[in-house]
Motif scaffolding. Structure first.
Motif, PDB file in Angstrom:
ATOM      1  N   ASN A   1       0.813  -1.227   0.000  1.00  0.00           N
ATOM      2  CA  ASN A   1       0.000   0.000   0.000  1.00  0.00           C
ATOM      3  C   ASN A   1       0.842   1.270   0.000  1.00  0.00           C
ATOM      4  O   ASN A   1       0.307   2.372   0.140  1.00  0.00           O
ATOM      5  N   LYS A   2       2.166   1.108  -0.149  1.00  0.00           N
ATOM      6  CA  LYS A   2       3.048   2.294  -0.188  1.00  0.00           C
ATOM      7  C   LYS A   2       3.073   2.798  -1.640  1.00  0.00           C
ATOM      8  O   LYS A   2       4.093   2.743  -2.322  1.00  0.00           O
ATOM      9  N   VAL A   3       1.916   3.239  -2.105  1.00  0.00           N
ATOM     10  CA  VAL A   3       1.741   3.538  -3.528  1.00  0.00           C
ATOM     11  C   VAL A   3       1.028   4.876  -3.727  1.00  0.00           C
ATOM     12  O   VAL A   3       0.391   5.398  -2.813  1.00  0.00           O
ATOM     13  N   MET A   4       1.121   5.366  -4.954  1.00  0.00           N
ATOM     14  CA  MET A   4       0.565   6.673  -5.291  1.00  0.00           C
ATOM     15  C   MET A   4      -0.948   6.750  -5.067  1.00  0.00           C
ATOM     16  O   MET A   4      -1.457   7.773  -4.634  1.00  0.00           O
ATOM     17  N   GLU A   5      -1.675   5.651  -5.347  1.00  0.00           N
ATOM     18  CA  GLU A   5      -3.138   5.676  -5.198  1.00  0.00           C
ATOM     19  C   GLU A   5      -3.516   6.060  -3.769  1.00  0.00           C
ATOM     20  O   GLU A   5      -4.454   6.837  -3.550  1.00  0.00           O
ATOM     21  N   VAL A   6      -2.803   5.520  -2.798  1.00  0.00           N
ATOM     22  CA  VAL A   6      -3.108   5.840  -1.396  1.00  0.00           C
ATOM     23  C   VAL A   6      -2.754   7.308  -1.121  1.00  0.00           C
ATOM     24  O   VAL A   6      -3.501   8.023  -0.448  1.00  0.00           O
TER      25      VAL A   6
ATOM     26  N   VAL B   1       6.643   2.169   6.571  1.00  0.00           N
ATOM     27  CA  VAL B   1       5.719   2.476   5.470  1.00  0.00           C
ATOM     28  C   VAL B   1       5.008   3.800   5.764  1.00  0.00           C
ATOM     29  O   VAL B   1       4.906   4.674   4.898  1.00  0.00           O
ATOM     30  N   VAL B   2       4.552   3.963   6.992  1.00  0.00           N
ATOM     31  CA  VAL B   2       3.848   5.213   7.358  1.00  0.00           C
ATOM     32  C   VAL B   2       4.826   6.399   7.366  1.00  0.00           C
ATOM     33  O   VAL B   2       4.483   7.483   6.865  1.00  0.00           O
ATOM     34  N   THR B   3       6.042   6.213   7.889  1.00  0.00           N
ATOM     35  CA  THR B   3       6.955   7.367   7.934  1.00  0.00           C
ATOM     36  C   THR B   3       7.433   7.730   6.520  1.00  0.00           C
ATOM     37  O   THR B   3       7.497   8.911   6.177  1.00  0.00           O
TER      38      THR B   3
END
Ligand SMILES: NC(=O)c1ccc[n+]([C@@H]2O[C@H](COP(=O)([O-])OP(=O)(O)OC[C@H]3O[C@@H](n4cnc5c(N)ncnc54)[C@H](O)[C@@H]3O)[C@@H](O)[C@H]2O)c1
Length: 359
Positions: free
Chosen positions: A71-76, A102-104
């Protein structure tokens, strides 16, 4: 409370309740909107503590992201930017990233792109993010299967590292952090390696002093070379072979990042002992310690061929040559060492002896 100060930001290590967090928010963001970015797990395990400890966050908006590297992607990012816009977040507002790497990485990227950059802080909650991902100003996201292809260098205003958040971290995530901590010792700090190598209970890693030593290595290196032109490349030790192993097994039988990096460090240590001043005894010590925590991955001849093929496409390569950081001793390393496919093959073939004992 232990503090590292750099020109752009400070890192405080210790209980966040005793840190400057509350006063920084009151002094600098009293009239700002505050957004806290979490993923599903840090939402469930870490957010409540933060919200109930700090009154100043009672009006904060929480943005929940799906957990995981996929989920480390542009859509998110687009969804978050749209939400930020809807909440009318402006240049004087603040994003707090509460989560693992991933969040940072993604939260830092989101904040630094939105309106050409708004303030953000990191509160890392995984061991890996505390000692590595949250430190050093690299933010970014993945592009399809290619990791960290889109990103910018951008510094948070503050980083608060509090081991209390590690209380809910799954054991396998401790191992991912441990691999990077061992790397910090191997490339730069023999005393740190000597301390880490005897830790059999990984819960011992959640100790402020140990976290500090690991952060100090990363911080010292990135301060000398923030944009990775030279010495910062030492942090890539183990990652050339490690990323290739991780990528190769991704669609088959995924190997955790820390596990892949640990085996990558071992393979690259084998290459080093064959061609640098790394002593044979030092190599065998590295071999013993790494395999104690990270069993050798079963590799057939065709797996090794494919892994080497992937190292030839590593984004760190220069002039079509495989570029590695190699150890010259435990605690000392050399950047920009070009290694041959044959050397990687020899190292991985050597390590296949372990399948007999450990698989
Ligand atoms: N920017 C950098 O310099 C840098 C350096 C190293 C790694 N990274 C990046 O960091 C990422 C990996 O970081 P990571 O290992 O923290 O991954 P992650 O953020 O996916 O966290 C791992 C898992 O642990 C969970 N988690 C995190 N903290 C928790 C807690 N306290 N309690 C319960 N669950 C918790 C997460 O939800 C996730 O499921 C990768 O994307 C990598 O590219 C960046």
């Amino acid at each position: 409370m232990h503090t590292f100060n750099s020109a752009q930001y400070s890192i405080e290590v210790g209980p966040i309740e005793e840190s400057s967090f509350n006063s920084v928010l009151l002094n600098n963001y009293a009239h700002s909107k505050i957004v806290i970015i979490v993923d599903e797990n840090t939402h469930d395990s870490c957010l409540e503590y933060l919200l109930t400890t700090f009154d100043v966050l009672k009006e904060a908006e929480v943005m929940l992201l799906p957990a995981g590297e996929e989920n480390k992607v542009m859509e998110v990012c687009f969804q978050v930017w749209e939400a930020l816009s809807e909440y009318q977040i402006g240049r004087k507002d603040l994003i707090i990233n509460l989560g693992g790497g991933v969040v940072t990485d993604m939260g830092g990227f989101i904040a630094s792109i939105f309106k050409r950059g708004i303030d953000f802080m990191h509160i890392p909650t995984s061991l890996l993010a505390m000692v590595d991902a949250a430190i050093g100003g690299k933010t970014g996201i993945d592009l399809g299967p290619l990791k960290n292809q889109l990103g910018v260098f951008a510094h948070p205003k503050m980083i608060y590292v509090d081991p209390i958040f590690l209380g809910s971290l799954p054991a396998e995530e401790f191992l991912n952090g441990y691999a990077e901590m061992l790397k910090h010792g191997l490339i730069y700090d023999k005393a740190l390696w000597d301390k880490l190598k005897v830790m059999n209970d990984l819960a011992q890693l959640a100790d402020v002093e140990t976290l500090m030593q690991c952060i100090a290595v990363k911080q010292t290196i990135v301060e000398q070379d923030p944009l990775e032109k030279a010495i910062r490349k030492v942090l890539n030790y183990g990652h050339t072979v490690g990323h290739a192993i991780e990528g190769y097994f991704m669609d088959k039988d995924p190997v955790a990042h820390g596990h892949a990096v640990a085996i990558g460090m071992l393979a690259e240590a084998h290459i080093a002992y064959k061609r640098t001043t790394l002593a044979k005894e030092a190599f065998h010590e590295i071999e013993t310690i790494i395999l104690q925590h990270f069993p050798m991955i079963h590799l057939e001849e065709e797996d090794i061929t494919e892994i080497i093929r992937l190292t030839l496409h590593d984004k760190k390569n220069e002039q079509n040559k495989i570029n590695c950081t190699l150890l010259s001793a435990i605690g000392d390393s050399m950047i920009d060492c070009f290694v041959s496919p044959e050397e990687i093959s020899e190292a991985l073939n050597y390590l296949t002896i372990y399948k007999i004992n450990l698989n």
